[in-house]
Design an enzyme around this catalytic site. Sequence first.
Site, PDB file in Angstrom:
ATOM      1  N   ARG A  74       0.815  -1.199   0.000  1.00 55.29           N
ATOM      2  CA  ARG A  74       0.000   0.000   0.000  1.00 55.29           C
ATOM      3  C   ARG A  74       0.853   1.255   0.000  1.00 55.29           C
ATOM      4  NH1 ARG A  74      -4.862  -1.732   2.403  1.00 55.29           N
ATOM      5  NH2 ARG A  74      -6.470  -0.141   2.362  1.00 55.29           N
ATOM      6  N   ARG A 120      -9.688   7.967   4.073  1.00 60.26           N
ATOM      7  CA  ARG A 120      -9.033   6.808   3.448  1.00 60.26           C
ATOM      8  C   ARG A 120      -8.772   7.070   1.968  1.00 60.26           C
ATOM      9  NH1 ARG A 120     -13.105   2.304   4.914  1.00 60.26           N
ATOM     10  NH2 ARG A 120     -11.793   0.950   3.656  1.00 60.26           N
TER      11      ARG A 120
HETATM   12  P1  AP5 Z   1      -8.636  -2.817   3.936  1.00 59.36           P
HETATM   13  O1  AP5 Z   1      -9.515  -3.758   4.615  1.00 59.36           O
HETATM   14  O2  AP5 Z   1      -7.610  -3.307   2.973  1.00 59.36           O
HETATM   15  O3  AP5 Z   1      -9.517  -1.688   3.289  1.00 59.36           O
HETATM   16  P2  AP5 Z   1      -9.437  -0.974   1.866  1.00 59.36           P
HETATM   17  O4  AP5 Z   1      -8.269  -1.111   0.983  1.00 59.36           O
HETATM   18  O5  AP5 Z   1      -9.740   0.402   2.232  1.00 59.36           O
HETATM   19  O6  AP5 Z   1     -10.359  -1.760   1.026  1.00 59.36           O
HETATM   20  P3  AP5 Z   1     -11.755  -2.212   1.403  1.00 59.36           P
HETATM   21  O7  AP5 Z   1     -11.701  -3.533   2.099  1.00 59.36           O
HETATM   22  O8  AP5 Z   1     -12.473  -1.102   2.109  1.00 59.36           O
HETATM   23  O9  AP5 Z   1     -12.425  -2.300  -0.028  1.00 59.36           O
HETATM   24  P4  AP5 Z   1     -12.231  -3.326  -1.225  1.00 59.36           P
HETATM   25  O10 AP5 Z   1     -11.542  -2.658  -2.370  1.00 59.36           O
HETATM   26  O11 AP5 Z   1     -11.703  -4.634  -0.760  1.00 59.36           O
HETATM   27  O12 AP5 Z   1     -13.746  -3.437  -1.659  1.00 59.36           O
HETATM   28  P5  AP5 Z   1     -14.842  -4.575  -1.346  1.00 59.36           P
HETATM   29  O13 AP5 Z   1     -14.569  -5.762  -2.200  1.00 59.36           O
HETATM   30  O14 AP5 Z   1     -15.019  -4.767   0.110  1.00 59.36           O
HETATM   31  O15 AP5 Z   1      -7.816  -1.937   5.029  1.00 59.36           O
HETATM   32  C1  AP5 Z   1      -8.456  -1.356   6.154  1.00 59.36           C
HETATM   33  C2  AP5 Z   1      -7.419  -0.581   6.952  1.00 59.36           C
HETATM   34  O16 AP5 Z   1      -6.380  -1.481   7.425  1.00 59.36           O
HETATM   35  C3  AP5 Z   1      -6.671   0.512   6.178  1.00 59.36           C
HETATM   36  O17 AP5 Z   1      -7.386   1.727   6.145  1.00 59.36           O
HETATM   37  C4  AP5 Z   1      -5.367   0.605   7.012  1.00 59.36           C
HETATM   38  O18 AP5 Z   1      -5.559   1.340   8.206  1.00 59.36           O
HETATM   39  C5  AP5 Z   1      -5.095  -0.848   7.384  1.00 59.36           C
HETATM   40  N1  AP5 Z   1      -4.240  -1.531   6.410  1.00 59.36           N
HETATM   41  C6  AP5 Z   1      -4.577  -2.606   5.629  1.00 59.36           C
HETATM   42  N2  AP5 Z   1      -3.553  -2.970   4.853  1.00 59.36           N
HETATM   43  C7  AP5 Z   1      -2.534  -2.113   5.127  1.00 59.36           C
HETATM   44  C8  AP5 Z   1      -1.209  -1.959   4.626  1.00 59.36           C
HETATM   45  N3  AP5 Z   1      -0.711  -2.760   3.652  1.00 59.36           N
HETATM   46  N4  AP5 Z   1      -0.434  -0.970   5.137  1.00 59.36           N
HETATM   47  C9  AP5 Z   1      -0.893  -0.159   6.106  1.00 59.36           C
HETATM   48  N5  AP5 Z   1      -2.142  -0.223   6.612  1.00 59.36           N
HETATM   49  C10 AP5 Z   1      -2.954  -1.203   6.132  1.00 59.36           C
HETATM   50  O19 AP5 Z   1     -16.110  -3.806  -1.952  1.00 59.36           O
HETATM   51  C11 AP5 Z   1     -16.637  -2.646  -1.351  1.00 59.36           C
HETATM   52  C12 AP5 Z   1     -18.176  -2.672  -1.407  1.00 59.36           C
HETATM   53  O20 AP5 Z   1     -18.600  -2.591  -2.776  1.00 59.36           O
HETATM   54  C13 AP5 Z   1     -18.776  -3.987  -0.870  1.00 59.36           C
HETATM   55  O21 AP5 Z   1     -19.997  -3.709  -0.247  1.00 59.36           O
HETATM   56  C14 AP5 Z   1     -18.978  -4.841  -2.134  1.00 59.36           C
HETATM   57  O22 AP5 Z   1     -20.006  -5.785  -1.952  1.00 59.36           O
HETATM   58  C15 AP5 Z   1     -19.338  -3.773  -3.168  1.00 59.36           C
HETATM   59  N6  AP5 Z   1     -18.882  -4.105  -4.508  1.00 59.36           N
HETATM   60  C16 AP5 Z   1     -17.740  -4.774  -4.865  1.00 59.36           C
HETATM   61  N7  AP5 Z   1     -17.652  -4.863  -6.212  1.00 59.36           N
HETATM   62  C17 AP5 Z   1     -18.743  -4.224  -6.704  1.00 59.36           C
HETATM   63  C18 AP5 Z   1     -19.220  -3.950  -8.031  1.00 59.36           C
HETATM   64  N8  AP5 Z   1     -18.523  -4.347  -9.113  1.00 59.36           N
HETATM   65  N9  AP5 Z   1     -20.367  -3.237  -8.169  1.00 59.36           N
HETATM   66  C19 AP5 Z   1     -21.056  -2.814  -7.078  1.00 59.36           C
HETATM   67  N10 AP5 Z   1     -20.677  -3.038  -5.793  1.00 59.36           N
HETATM   68  C20 AP5 Z   1     -19.531  -3.735  -5.617  1.00 59.36           C
END
Ligand code: AP5
Length: 213
Positions: free
Chosen positions: A88, A171
């Site tokens: 990240r 974020r």
């Molecule tokens: P993390 O859990 O990795 O959060 P993120 O990157 O912010 O990603 P998300 O999990 O929020 O989203 P996603 O892209 O996976 O989307 P999703 O598939 O869920 O990290 C959380 C925290 O941990 C960070 O803020 C940080 O503090 C820490 N952290 C983690 N890794 C780190 C690192 N390497 N270094 C430092 N800190 C770290 O989909 C989102 C929503 O949209 C869902 O409801 C889903 O059902 C829906 N959806 C998905 N695809 C579609 C589509 N095609 N159309 C419509 N809806 C959709």
Amino acid sequence: MKIIMLGAPGAGKGTQADRIAQEQNIPHISTGDLFRANVGGGTELGMRAKEYMDRGALVPDELTVEMLFDRVAAEDCRDGYVLDGFPRTIPQAEVLKKELEKRGDRVDLAINVDVPDENIVRRMGGRRACPKCGATYHIEHIPPKQEGICDKCGAELIIRDDDKPETVQKRLSVYHEQTQPLIEFYEKEGILRTVDGTKDMEQVFSDIKALFA
Ligand code: AP5
């Protein structure tokens, strides 16, 4: 195969990583899920990570890198993995590259799931997550069969603490500042592929599968 998922928070990295992992028969490793498991388990790492996660900041690299390398050293990662949420930052990408090079290995593919900011806030508001198995749903686009209950393990679904609109905005700005530069990093490595993450989930997955053909 070693695959990296790139994209803004809420772009659908986790949703697609899960599908890729099943298709390729490799583990889906989400650093966010690993941190949330530590928070839920009340570990020292979890307590330290929570203070950053709750305000939408990144957890410091030294905590993240150690946790990630512990996980990828496990036996089930021998034939590869999908990394979701790691790297990240540029330093995380450089450490990963160096560690893999030591073993004569490399990342095979970096998939950038591209979704503009305006779609993200709407998506996050409808997200429901399983605290037990990490499955993700959306109340409109990808609802569970029974409202509020995980299809996979039957646990009660929750709204993540960091999905509040003000934390999502933070974020997103952290993403643009610290994570987006990885797109150029992997472009230079010659392994970046971008898919349009605004399409529906099945279409995005079929575009990703075409990358493996
Ligand atoms: P993390 O859990 O990795 O959060 P993120 O990157 O912010 O990603 P998300 O999990 O929020 O989203 P996603 O892209 O996976 O989307 P999703 O598939 O869920 O990290 C959380 C925290 O941990 C960070 O803020 C940080 O503090 C820490 N952290 C983690 N890794 C780190 C690192 N390497 N270094 C430092 N800190 C770290 O989909 C989102 C929503 O949209 C869902 O409801 C889903 O059902 C829906 N959806 C998905 N695809 C579609 C589509 N095609 N159309 C419509 N809806 C959709």
